[in-house]
Write a protein that holds these residues in place. Structure first.
Motif, short mmCIF file in Angstrom:
data_model
loop_
_atom_site.label_atom_id
_atom_site.label_comp_id
_atom_site.label_asym_id
_atom_site.label_seq_id
_atom_site.Cartn_x
_atom_site.Cartn_y
_atom_site.Cartn_z
N GLN A 1 13.82 54.65 38.63
CA GLN A 1 13.35 55.95 38.15
C GLN A 1 13.70 56.13 36.68
O GLN A 1 12.91 56.66 35.91
N LEU B 1 11.32 54.35 34.35
CA LEU B 1 9.90 54.71 34.40
C LEU B 1 9.31 55.13 33.05
O LEU B 1 8.23 54.65 32.69
N PRO B 2 9.99 56.01 32.28
CA PRO B 2 9.37 56.40 31.01
C PRO B 2 9.07 55.21 30.11
O PRO B 2 7.99 55.12 29.52
N GLN C 1 8.74 52.10 31.09
CA GLN C 1 7.73 51.29 31.78
C GLN C 1 6.32 51.81 31.45
O GLN C 1 5.41 51.03 31.16
N LEU C 2 6.17 53.14 31.49
CA LEU C 2 4.86 53.73 31.18
C LEU C 2 4.52 53.52 29.71
O LEU C 2 3.37 53.26 29.35
N THR D 1 3.26 50.06 29.36
CA THR D 1 1.91 49.94 29.94
C THR D 1 0.88 50.52 28.98
O THR D 1 -0.16 49.91 28.72
N LEU D 2 1.18 51.71 28.45
CA LEU D 2 0.22 52.35 27.54
C LEU D 2 0.04 51.52 26.27
O LEU D 2 -1.06 51.43 25.73
N GLU E 1 -2.29 48.73 27.20
CA GLU E 1 -3.64 49.24 27.44
C GLU E 1 -4.33 49.58 26.12
O GLU E 1 -5.54 49.41 25.97
N HIS F 1 9.10 43.59 35.54
CA HIS F 1 8.54 44.44 36.58
C HIS F 1 7.02 44.57 36.41
O HIS F 1 6.26 44.50 37.39
N LEU F 2 6.56 44.73 35.16
CA LEU F 2 5.11 44.86 34.92
C LEU F 2 4.38 43.57 35.28
O LEU F 2 3.24 43.61 35.73
N ILE G 1 0.25 43.93 35.92
CA ILE G 1 -0.31 44.69 34.80
C ILE G 1 -0.20 43.85 33.52
O ILE G 1 -1.04 43.93 32.64
#
Lengths: 712, 79
Positions: free
Chosen positions: B5, B8-9, B11-12, B15-16, B19, B48-49, B54
């Motif tokens: 948890q 997560l920030p 991780q996002l 990802t962004l 992307e 993890h990604l 991803i």
């Protein structure tokens, strides 16, 4: 008594710090027996205006029979918490807090006090009184009730017996009052000061087990994450009993195995249930290795500590929720910002799929877009599902959400069991207003926290719906504007309109012959349609549209032609073709006049002349079919049967004639670029041509031959 | 940066980043510079990604290169 009041002050300071409100305790005469903990500008204001001792005495007179905390409207809409602390039958204290107002009532309160507040001093003070929701008020009532119970217990305990625990309470409270302690630090301090072997806190899990979440014991020993159920072992017993218990001489009790398995050998154990809202949310426990814990040692302190830990856990839980909320807002903004900068809807959907996987770690995430009206083939973006699984999931979602007869109007997230899968899927429709534009499906296996993320993902899906809809609307809107302007020319300049029609058709055919794709040629064709309109008007209605650049260059070419000394700026070839075609049509298709055009490069003039001369040769025998689908179909059907072109090749050829590039054909027919290339090569081979232009010419030739045969 | 948890920030954020830069090929150190984050935190997240497909990884250790793995895009699904 002095000692007890000192403890009382420390306890009050700690709770004021915990709850974020001002607290003071008075005797039955309204006189303060503690110093006020915390700040409140409203209370300071009142102290200048009123005798608060008298005010308290008045209120106690009204409510002397209360046995639990109440909320009292000190002034209309301005509330305080008043709580009785019954130490014994002859002694009673009262706890008073600073003020709060109900959510959304500040405006009405200002109206009430407006007339008697000429200096607006009161208004500014009221502005600082915090607003609370009903839920927050109830929580505060409960916590204040807990504090009062703790204070009462503390006073009830015999002074001599509780010397040890009193000093322990005081020292611990001092820490709590002055620092923001973590649970681990709090437990470590208690362990050290209480000379305990270990101390820990277990929390209830979703499956009704209890799991040890915080533990302080001997170095290198931890029983964190160890679980027990209600009634199981020492710790489970206090959950079942609903009250604390002390066990002595436990070394031979079989239940001690729970601790011994991890190398802990306690001689006595004490445990307390952590109760919130009549519900056991956890267990506080401690053990000693060398000495027995005395009954009186933990009688008051243990219960007090259990209540403190309960509040600490609730506070942590609340802070966690707030942090999560903050995280969600900032993350949502970041994601949305990225999505809105993406021009390609597919990439927006990639983000939606990837964020879903990130948040859930589930086996798959899948987005299907509803096909355009009249089409039966949809686009899918998938992680984790492949081949037939994509087809099956797509069909099932389309059946539920896209088909008009079977379309469920439910736009909220829902959990379904797809007929082709063992596990469930969480479905979030992507919609704009009431129209479903697509669906997000996420594998539900092994994920339990849908409540926490469904709102976030729904909002993201809704934002995706808006972006998809906006993209489509923008394109439609611009097309409509161009079409309206073009048609307006037919009304006001019918002769010019006929000429433009002829011109844009020729330009289109020429650019297709040159190998331009639809997307490349469309802005040039639009320029041909609109170039007779004032540029200022066009800039007004078609802001930053690519066609404006071609129109501007066309007008500069006109000026340059009229006055060659102006400049010799470079022009894009499309603008030069636009000017060539316009000049050609204006000269009644006189090829010779093309030579006299100075503003256009010779290379383009030669190419256009070559195209025109070829077309003139063809036009003798063929009639160009309309650009309608029917016309193109006839063109393709005119190919002799002995040239055996397959159904798929015909589809490809049809798009080649319309000027589609290989990539666009692949996208339109949902096949790979490589397959398109193969089909195109086969078509060239079968038609005995070497390029697209020859292929198109060949098709028109066959069409013309057919027509001639029919006429004959 | 212990539990998932807490990660997560970041991780996002990773990802962004991928992307938004689908053609980027990054080492952990390179990404650390670009995002202004600690390389040791990024290592766990990239791992993890990769497990979520991803991100794809080429090579191992400090020279491992990470890049975005686009989801499967399928046209023509009959509905």
């Amino acid at each position: 008594m002095e000692k007890k009041e000192k403890n009382l002050q420390t306890l009050q300071d700690a709770f004021s710090n915990f709850l974020g409100i001002q607290i003071v305790i008075s005797n039955e005469q309204g006189e303060e027996v503690t110093r006020r903990s915390g700040d409140s500008r409203f209370v300071d204001f009142l102290l200048d205006q009123k005798d608060l001792v008298e005010e308290r005495k008045r209120i106690i007179g009204q409510f002397h029979n209360i046995s639990s905390p109440i909320i009292y409207d000190f002034q209309p809409g301005i509330k305080t918490f008043v709580a009785p602390i019954a130490v014994n039958t002859s002694q009673k204290y009262y706890l008073w807090t600073s003020f709060v107002i109900d959510e959304g009532t500040r405006k009405f309160i200002h109206q009430v006090f407006e007339q008697n507040d000429p200096s607006k001093d009161l208004k500014s003070v009221i502005d600082e009184v915090p607003e609370v929701t009903d839920e927050e008020k109830n929580q505060m009532l409960e916590r204040i009730g807990s504090l009062c119970q703790m204070i009462a217990k503390h006073f009830e305990a015999d002074t001599n017996d509780s010397i040890h625990s009193s000093s322990l309470i005081q020292e611990t409270l001092k820490d709590v009052a002055t620092k923001h302690l973590s649970m681990t630090t709090l437990l470590r301090r208690v362990k050290e000061k209480g000379k305990l072997g270990f101390i820990g806190v277990a929390e209830r899990t979703k499956t009704d087990y209890f799991s040890i979440q915080f533990f302080c014991g001997p170095d290198e020993v931890s029983i964190e994450n160890k679980k027990f159920s209600t009634g199981e072992g020492f710790l489970g017993e206090v959950v079942a009993l609903g009250k604390g218990k002390l066990w002595k001489d436990v070394s031979k009790d079989p239940r001690v195995a729970f601790f011994m398995a991890n190398g802990l050998k306690p001689v006595s154990i004490v445990a307390y249930p952590l109760i919130h809202d009549d519900h056991t949310i956890g267990v506080l426990f401690a053990g000693s290795f060398e000495r027995e814990i005395k009954q009186n040692e933990f009688q008051s302190f243990g219960e007090w500590l259990a209540q403190l830990v309960t509040i600490h856990l609730q506070k942590q839980h609340l802070e966690g929720k707030l942090n999560q909320y903050d995280l969600q807002i900032s993350t949502f903004n970041d994601i949305l910002q990225l999505m809105t900068t993406m021009k390609d809807v597919k990439r927006v959907l990639f983000v939606l799929v990837d964020i879903s996987i990130n948040l859930t770690n589930t086996p798959f995430s899948f987005v299907i877009l509803k096909p355009n009206h009249g089409k039966s083939q949809a686009t899918v973006i998938s992680r984790g599902l492949h081949g037939d699984e994509i087809q099956q999931m797509g069909s099932e979602l389309a059946q539920r959400y896209f088909h008009s007869d079977g379309q469920s109007k439910q736009l909220s997230p829902t959990l379904i069991k797809p007929s082709h899968r063992e596990d469930q899927a969480f479905i979030i429709p992507i919609h704009y207003q009431d129209e479903v534009l697509g669906c997000l499906a996420i594998g539900a296996e092994g994920f339990e926290k849908w409540d926490e993320i469904s709102h976030f993902l729904s909002n993201l899906a809704m934002a995706t719906g808006v972006i998809i809809s906006k993209n489509t609307e923008e394109a439609d809107k611009t097309d409509k504007v161009i079409q309206s302007l073009y048609l307006s020319i037919s009304q006001h300049q019918p002769v010019e309109f006929a000429s433009i029609q002829e011109e844009q058709q020729l330009l289109k055919d020429f650019l297709i012959w040159k190998g331009y794709s639809y997307n490349e040629l469309q802005p040039v064709i639009d320029a041909a349609k609109l170039k007779s309109i004032e540029e200022t008007i066009l800039h007004e209605v078609l802001t930053r549209h690519p066609t404006l650049g071609f129109i501007h260059e066309f007008k500069r070419l006109q000026s340059l032609e009229a006055n060659p000394e102006l400049d010799d700026a470079k022009f894009r070839e499309e603008s030069q073709f636009l000017y060539l075609v316009w000049s050609y049509i204006k000269s009644n298709r006189d090829v010779k006049k093309l030579d006299s055009i100075r503003a256009v490069q010779n290379q383009w003039k030669s190419e256009f002349k070559m195209y025109v001369s070829k077309q003139d040769a063809l036009e003798v025998t063929i009639e160009l079919s309309s650009s309608s689908q029917e016309g193109r179909k006839n063109l393709i059907d005119s190919i002799p049967k002995d040239i055996s072109i397959s159904k798929r090749e015909k589809e490809v050829l049809n798009l080649v004639i319309q000027g589609y590039s290989n990539k666009e054909i692949a996208s339109e027919l949902f096949i790979s670029d490589h397959t398109v290339k193969n089909h195109v090569t086969n078509i060239f081979h079968k038609l005995n041509v070497t390029d697209r232009a020859q292929a198109i010419a060949k098709v028109y030739q066959h069409s013309a031959t057919n027509r001639e045969t029919l006429v004959k | 940066m212990n539990g998932p948890q807490a990660m997560l920030p970041l991780q996002l954020e990773c990802t962004l980043y991928f992307e938004n830069n689908p053609y980027a090929y990054e080492t952990v150190d390179g990404l650390s510079v670009r995002l202004g984050r600690k390389a040791e935190d990024l290592e766990k997240i990239l791992e993890h990604l990769v497990s979520l497909n991803i991100v794809e990884v080429i090579g191992k250790g400090a020279t491992a290169i990470y890049h975005y793995n686009q989801p499967e895009l399928v046209h023509g699904v009959e509905v």
